[in-house]
Structures are given as C-alpha cells and as structure tokens.
Write an enzyme that holds these catalytic residues in place. Sequence first.
Site, PDB file in Angstrom:
ATOM      1  N   THR A   1     -16.973 -10.076  26.298  1.00 55.09           N
ATOM      2  CA  THR A   1     -16.963  -8.831  25.532  1.00 55.09           C
ATOM      3  C   THR A   1     -18.107  -8.755  24.524  1.00 55.09           C
ATOM      4  OG1 THR A   1     -15.333  -9.801  24.014  1.00 55.09           O
ATOM      5  CG2 THR A   1     -14.500  -8.393  25.791  1.00 55.09           C
TER       6      THR A   1
ATOM      7  N   PRO B  27     -13.986 -11.056  29.703  1.00 57.11           N
ATOM      8  CA  PRO B  27     -12.937 -11.650  28.857  1.00 57.11           C
ATOM      9  C   PRO B  27     -13.314 -11.614  27.382  1.00 57.11           C
ATOM     10  CG  PRO B  27     -13.635 -13.151  30.608  1.00 57.11           C
ATOM     11  CD  PRO B  27     -14.648 -12.062  30.523  1.00 57.11           C
TER      12      PRO B  27
ATOM     13  N   HIS C  34     -16.505 -22.738  20.156  1.00 62.58           N
ATOM     14  CA  HIS C  34     -16.056 -21.447  19.650  1.00 62.58           C
ATOM     15  C   HIS C  34     -15.088 -21.650  18.482  1.00 62.58           C
ATOM     16  CE1 HIS C  34     -17.422 -19.972  23.690  1.00 62.58           C
ATOM     17  NE2 HIS C  34     -17.865 -19.010  22.925  1.00 62.58           N
TER      18      HIS C  34
ATOM     19  N   TYR D 175     -27.310 -14.243  25.103  1.00 59.63           N
ATOM     20  CA  TYR D 175     -26.183 -14.447  26.018  1.00 59.63           C
ATOM     21  C   TYR D 175     -25.681 -13.107  26.546  1.00 59.63           C
ATOM     22  CZ  TYR D 175     -21.512 -15.971  27.565  1.00 59.63           C
ATOM     23  OH  TYR D 175     -20.372 -16.225  28.295  1.00 59.63           O
TER      24      TYR D 175
ATOM     25  N   HIS E 206     -15.684 -24.810  37.800  1.00 62.76           N
ATOM     26  CA  HIS E 206     -14.270 -25.211  37.848  1.00 62.76           C
ATOM     27  C   HIS E 206     -13.916 -26.262  36.802  1.00 62.76           C
ATOM     28  CE1 HIS E 206     -15.963 -28.626  40.010  1.00 62.76           C
ATOM     29  NE2 HIS E 206     -14.800 -29.249  39.915  1.00 62.76           N
TER      30      HIS E 206
ATOM     31  N   ASP F  43     -20.909 -13.899   9.193  1.00 69.55           N
ATOM     32  CA  ASP F  43     -19.620 -13.523   9.762  1.00 69.55           C
ATOM     33  C   ASP F  43     -19.733 -13.106  11.226  1.00 69.55           C
ATOM     34  OD1 ASP F  43     -17.770 -13.936   7.744  1.00 69.55           O
ATOM     35  OD2 ASP F  43     -18.073 -11.963   6.844  1.00 69.55           O
TER      36      ASP F  43
END
Length: 315
Positions: A109, A164, A180, A137, A12, A270
């Site tokens: 994803t 997501p 990120h 991951y 949370h 990349d």
Amino acid sequence: MDKQDTIYVAGHRGMVGGAVVRALQSEGYDSILTRTRSELDLLDQSAVHAFFQAERPTVAVIAAARVGGIHANNTYPAEFMYENLSIAQNTIHAAYQAGVKRLLFLGSTCIYPKLAEQPIREASLLTAPLEPTNEAYAIAKIAGLKMCEFYRRQYGVCYHSAMPTNLYGPGDNYHPQNSHVLPALIRRFHEAKQNAAPEVAIWGTGTPLREFLHADDAAAGILHLLQLENPPNWVNLGCGEDISIGDLARLVMQTVGYQGELTFDTSKPDGTPRKLTDISCIKETGWSPKIDIEQGVAMAYQSFLEEQAAGALRQ
C-alpha cells in the site's frame, strides 16, 4: 485455479510467501514449486527464464521482494529500486513466455500518494506525490502492478495484483535496524524486559496511524483472489482499521510484559501521517480478515519466542 495446478511461490522463505505455502498445503494443493535464493536468483534474468521454461508452472504467486522499514528504505533506495524492479520484470515476463496462465503479484500500500484521501481507494494510484522515505520501493511495486495490468490487457493472461498493508506474523524479519515497525517493537520490548531496561524509545511522535494485517489473513486473501474468475487488476489487501504507533507500542509492551517507560524520539521522522486502506473492493468479492490486532500481536509474539528458541529467527 484448481488442485491439479502446479503453483510457483516466489519468496516462500519470507513471511507472506511462507504463509501462502501453508495456506495452499492446508487446502490440499500438492504441486507447489519453491526455490531458495541460492537455488534461483530472481535478479538473474537468464536464470529466471530457464527456471520457468523448465518447470512450466500453471500459476505463480510473486511474493519475493527486498523489504524493510523506514530506516532501510531511506538508507538503501538504489538497492530497493533495482532489486524490486528486477524481480518484477524478470518473473512476470518469464511467466508469460512459459505460458503461465495465472499470476498474482504482491505489492504494497506504499504505492499510494503520501497524502491520499483516507481510507485509500485503489483509484488513488498515481494521483499525487509518493512518501519520499519509501519512494524507490513504491515505484518498483507500481511498475510490477502495471506490468501485470498491461500483460493482461495485451495478451489476455489473468495477471493481477494485491496490495497488502503492513503485514506481520510467523517468519517476520526482526533485524534491529531494518525491520518493520511491529516486529521491531516486539524485539525491542522483549529485549528491554530481559535486560530490565528502564525505558524504550521509539521513533517519531507516536501519532501516525497504521493498518496491520496478519500474514495468515493475507494468505487467505491471496488464495481467495486466485479463485476469482475475473479479479480486479489490483486490489487492496488489509483489515480496514488502523491504530496509532503509540497505541501499538503500548499494546506490544503489554503483550510482552515490559514494565519500564515508553518514550518517543521526536527527532526521527514519522513518515506518512495516516495510511488506511479502503478494502470494500475485495470485501465485495466475498473475503474479509479474521484476526484482530490484539489477537494478532499475541500470536506474533508467540511466534517470535518459538522462532528465537529454535534458532530460526530472521534477523
């Protein structure tokens, strides 16, 4: 799921977990269970089991994870594998043993093959090799997804998953190396503006295409899925549109008001050339995102400024 349910939200204090808690509260859910990492270590199987046995939530949302960008995933694959596998197996199994009737596990994803056909459909899972920089991951998240699928098949519990795309928004992680791409860009351009730096260099060529979903949209999608009587085993959670890293950098640069030069460090990797999700599956259930990238980046930068001013910036 109804208003009488006791809902446990793991993670949370993270961006998506915090957004889920805010969304639940705004919809009138009063019985929300949360625990900080110091209160409950999700890597500790015995502690997780004891928590579920004591609290007996009826619904669980597993939003806790060890996360990071290309640099973090590529540098710490062992930790990313171990911690995310542990979180998945500990929470899902303990939830089942405690009689949790509904569980939604959040993946990513990045579970899909590096060169999956675009836009990526759920059926692309396990059809080709993964992107090497975040393989650890991805494998951990695939394991969690499959645990939910198999527990549902074998035991009849409604355990399902959402994958997501790149998320951003309030409570994001702005670590200078391990964040990120979008929060990293916000911080770098903000600091470059403050320091009057002549240029900002970003990793790679700027050509890879990425999809971004605001955390509040993600939370709305998660609540929607929890209301479905028969949800898919796993479903993509995205916006269905992508933007190049170069164009994203220019959008952040404009939003922040940085006047220097943008350059590209082509010696750095990349990653996957393109990663766009097919969201037709979740749209067919009646959900679609509301926040576009221009509005979302402006909202994210405002959140960054507010969190920084309050001394609450995650970094």
